[in-house]
Design a protein around this motif. Sequence first.
Motif, PDB file in Angstrom:
ATOM      1  N   GLN A 202      39.051  42.867  34.485  1.00 11.19           N
ATOM      2  CA  GLN A 202      38.032  43.271  35.952  1.00 11.19           C
ATOM      3  C   GLN A 202      36.780  44.124  35.552  1.00 11.19           C
ATOM      4  O   GLN A 202      37.006  45.031  35.004  1.00 11.19           O
ATOM      5  N   HIS A 337      40.620  35.427  40.950  1.00  8.79           N
ATOM      6  CA  HIS A 337      41.439  35.665  42.173  1.00  8.79           C
ATOM      7  C   HIS A 337      41.556  34.482  43.262  1.00  8.79           C
ATOM      8  O   HIS A 337      42.443  34.387  43.953  1.00  8.79           O
ATOM      9  N   PRO A 362      40.329  41.992  41.810  1.00  5.59           N
ATOM     10  CA  PRO A 362      41.600  41.586  41.468  1.00  5.59           C
ATOM     11  C   PRO A 362      42.416  41.911  42.859  1.00  5.59           C
ATOM     12  O   PRO A 362      42.301  43.057  43.563  1.00  5.59           O
ATOM     13  N   THR A 366      47.183  38.713  42.029  1.00  9.35           N
ATOM     14  CA  THR A 366      46.196  38.429  40.576  1.00  9.35           C
ATOM     15  C   THR A 366      46.646  39.122  39.601  1.00  9.35           C
ATOM     16  O   THR A 366      46.962  38.695  38.611  1.00  9.35           O
TER      17      THR A 366
END
Length: 919
Positions: A202, A337, A362, A366
């Motif tokens: 991320q 996502h 996310p 996810t």
Amino acid sequence: MTCEIHAREKIDQLLAAAGWLVQDVKDTNIFAGKGVAIREFPLKSGHGFADYLLYVDGKAAGVIEAKKSGTTLTGVEIQSEKYAKGLPDGLPAWSTPLPFCYESTGDETRFTNNLDPEPRSRQVFAFHKPDYIFAEAEKAADQNLGQTGEASLEYLNQSTTLRGRLRNMPDLIGDGFWPAQIQAVRNLEKSLARDCPRSLIQMATGSGKTFTAISIIYRLIKFAGARRVLFLVDRGNLGKQTLKEFQQYVSPYNNFKFSEEFIVQRLTSNTIDTTARVCISTIQRLYSMLKGRELPEEAEDQSTQGLDSLFKEVLPLEYNPNIPISTFDFIITDECHRSIYNLWRQVLEYFDAHLIGLTATPSKQTFGFFNRNLVMEYDHERAVADGVNVNYDVYRIKTQITEKGSKVEAGYYIDKRDRETRTTRWEKLEEDFEYDPNRLDRDVVAVDQIRKIIQTFHNKVLTEIFPGREYVPKTLIFAKDDSHAEDIVKIIREMFGKGNDFAQKITYKSTGKKPEELIAEFRNSFNPRIAVTVDMIATGTDIKPLEIVMFMRAVKSRSFFEQMKGRGVRIINSNDLQSVTPDARVKDHFIIVDCVGVCEMDKTDSRPMERKPTVSLDKLLQAVSLGNTEPDVISSLAARMARIGRQITPEDDQQVIKLSGGKTLEQLTTDLVTSIKPDNHIERAQQDADGSDPSEDQIKQAAVTLIMEATRPLHNPEFRNFLVEVKRKYEQVIDNISEDQLISAEFSAEALEKVKSMTGSFEQFLNDNRDEITALQVLYSKPYKSRLRFEDIKELAARIEKPPHHFRVDSLWDAYAALEKAKVKGANAPHILTDLVSLVRFAMHQENELVPFPEKVEVNFNVWLARQESSGNKFSDEQRQWLIMIRDHIAANLGIETDDFDYAPFSQQGGLGKLYQLF
């Protein structure tokens, strides 16, 4: 047929599809093909019979333990391991024990490669092809250790397999990397070394996810020996952008460009280049390839949310012999996502590959899909602190109609516009027409509401939002739909008095130039200054010169809002910024212009009901009439019918009851929604199975039954036509009558808190470092103990720009202007280094006004000059010219030394000698 026999038949089919020749022991010919699978093979004493023994290139390589459907397979790995050790003496084998073990029910298959450092079974979609097993076995044989048994396998673990090599990756050369990118690469490689099958990265929008991913891919190919890597993108135009980034990537190890060292293919057809080490594709193209279907390239420009086939049921994937499960060693999915919903996730799970997800936003789903293995978390706040992203302020525009709606009295003529054709007709109101803000720009177009917002933006953009600018900064406006975008573009051109190039609509319905051409112009050219879109530029598209993101639509999804907002965070060097916006000095922040309160709304992680926003109602109804039971179609249809239900008259609802067989539109909509709930499918399957645990096939059949029951009324063509006509009846009302009023246009309280926090942190920094930094030692002393030098100010400027603060003179100046406008001059104007002296003195509360340093020098100079002349010292014009040059030099450098007269502009006028002569 028993369950065991049924499982064996399915296993035979899977083996045959993967290229294995399946034989009985009595009919064995181990040289009949590259790979031979022998049923019920007798092992040495005490080891029984192997359900299948696998021969590759004439030598035994592995075994398969077959079990009936429904058997949990990890519990039978001991049995297949026993088989692997039971090969009779004297038979040819790649190594002993046999290195490859499968356990399978035909519905589920697990695989263990005993050549791995710590062998661990993993689920695979199907069996590997013989070529894959041969390649893996041959690498081990090539070590030529001259020994057999457990010891040889233990030695081979470190070098022969991909998982072994992932444990011994060389150190990263981090030249040209941001710290967060280095951390992401190292954390991911630690995860891969532990053989984690799924890893999630991320990283905030604009923090270089793609560069990080390419760096990872390069290392996986060069040092881990990955055969091929798949890079999945959300849309076709992002694939083109990604290919360019691969082509521009320069290796830190040898200075070759990526595409000079390894072949990179962007998939535009159903053919994978066997020499390509990287394939770039949309997930929808790969799905089409696995299903053996062609996909037009233009279809890839839609995201995964609106592309699914309507008129054919979307079936689960089956094994495709042309695309083996070993085609890719790694799959990196950008905007992951989006890639894990509905049918798309089965594409990821088809391949025997490590999955690596990249996203800025996310969701809970996810995290779940990637086994909560978050190897890198780098949010917007950290990216701003590191100077990787720029922060933002919120400028809020409120108008009366936006906040409260309006009313048009009876007797007025209004326009009614067909939603699809945009043709209009006049109609006289028989009664008052009242509407609330939720209906704006879908059911009602309040022309003056759009005009008032654009007028306010026009009036404020160069006076308050970016004061002092000559050119409108690059601005991206998010509209509700294509029709709304059309209205906005028209009014922008009128309000700003500019031509077509000034403002452009960029949506999937744009014609003439392709959307990617318009995006490229918006990114690289002076015009358009303003682009209006719906969601096409919401994700993944880099437009670094963007300085304003304007919301004229609400957004309920947290992740989608973050993606849209993220279009403005990207940093850009000053030269590139000025090439498209000549009067912009530096991009140190961007502005969100919030016209609908989107920044104040509560947002969720849930997906919208509307899964097919680009598909018309009549096509959705037609799909259902042809037997389509896909949940996305049903969900979208329910959303459309719910929207009609909020507008429908009692008379029309009575007609719905008549045509549907006794149900209201609300009841029909509820039936559709409940028919696609997984819990309801299980409950129905349990009922059909008399309370016993239903199988997966029974649950699927129950789902189809529920959906067919819910959609049965829609098989009446008269009812379908009626619904389409009802929707058309509710045309957009064009309110040309109501006059909108501006309630407020100002920076939000949150934005003011941000600048207050910035100035507070700056003042704390000054106080904490008053004894450490030379310039502050001088400025804090009263009277000054020594003269402040230019080098001292350069040192101070360098210190304040370092992490974690990243203070800049321009942004600090603008922050003080936002808080104390009356006391600050020169806001949003370019500043020179000596302005830092004025800034520090104001922050230390030594001065009541914040004035650019050159202005202060000029005031002092004029006072000195007047005093000199009043004392009888008259200066000639040439002397005055020299005094002005000295003044300007002091303004830029804090002082002047004898040596300075040897340089321009003094040297061009005679230098130090001329100075002595004149004075």
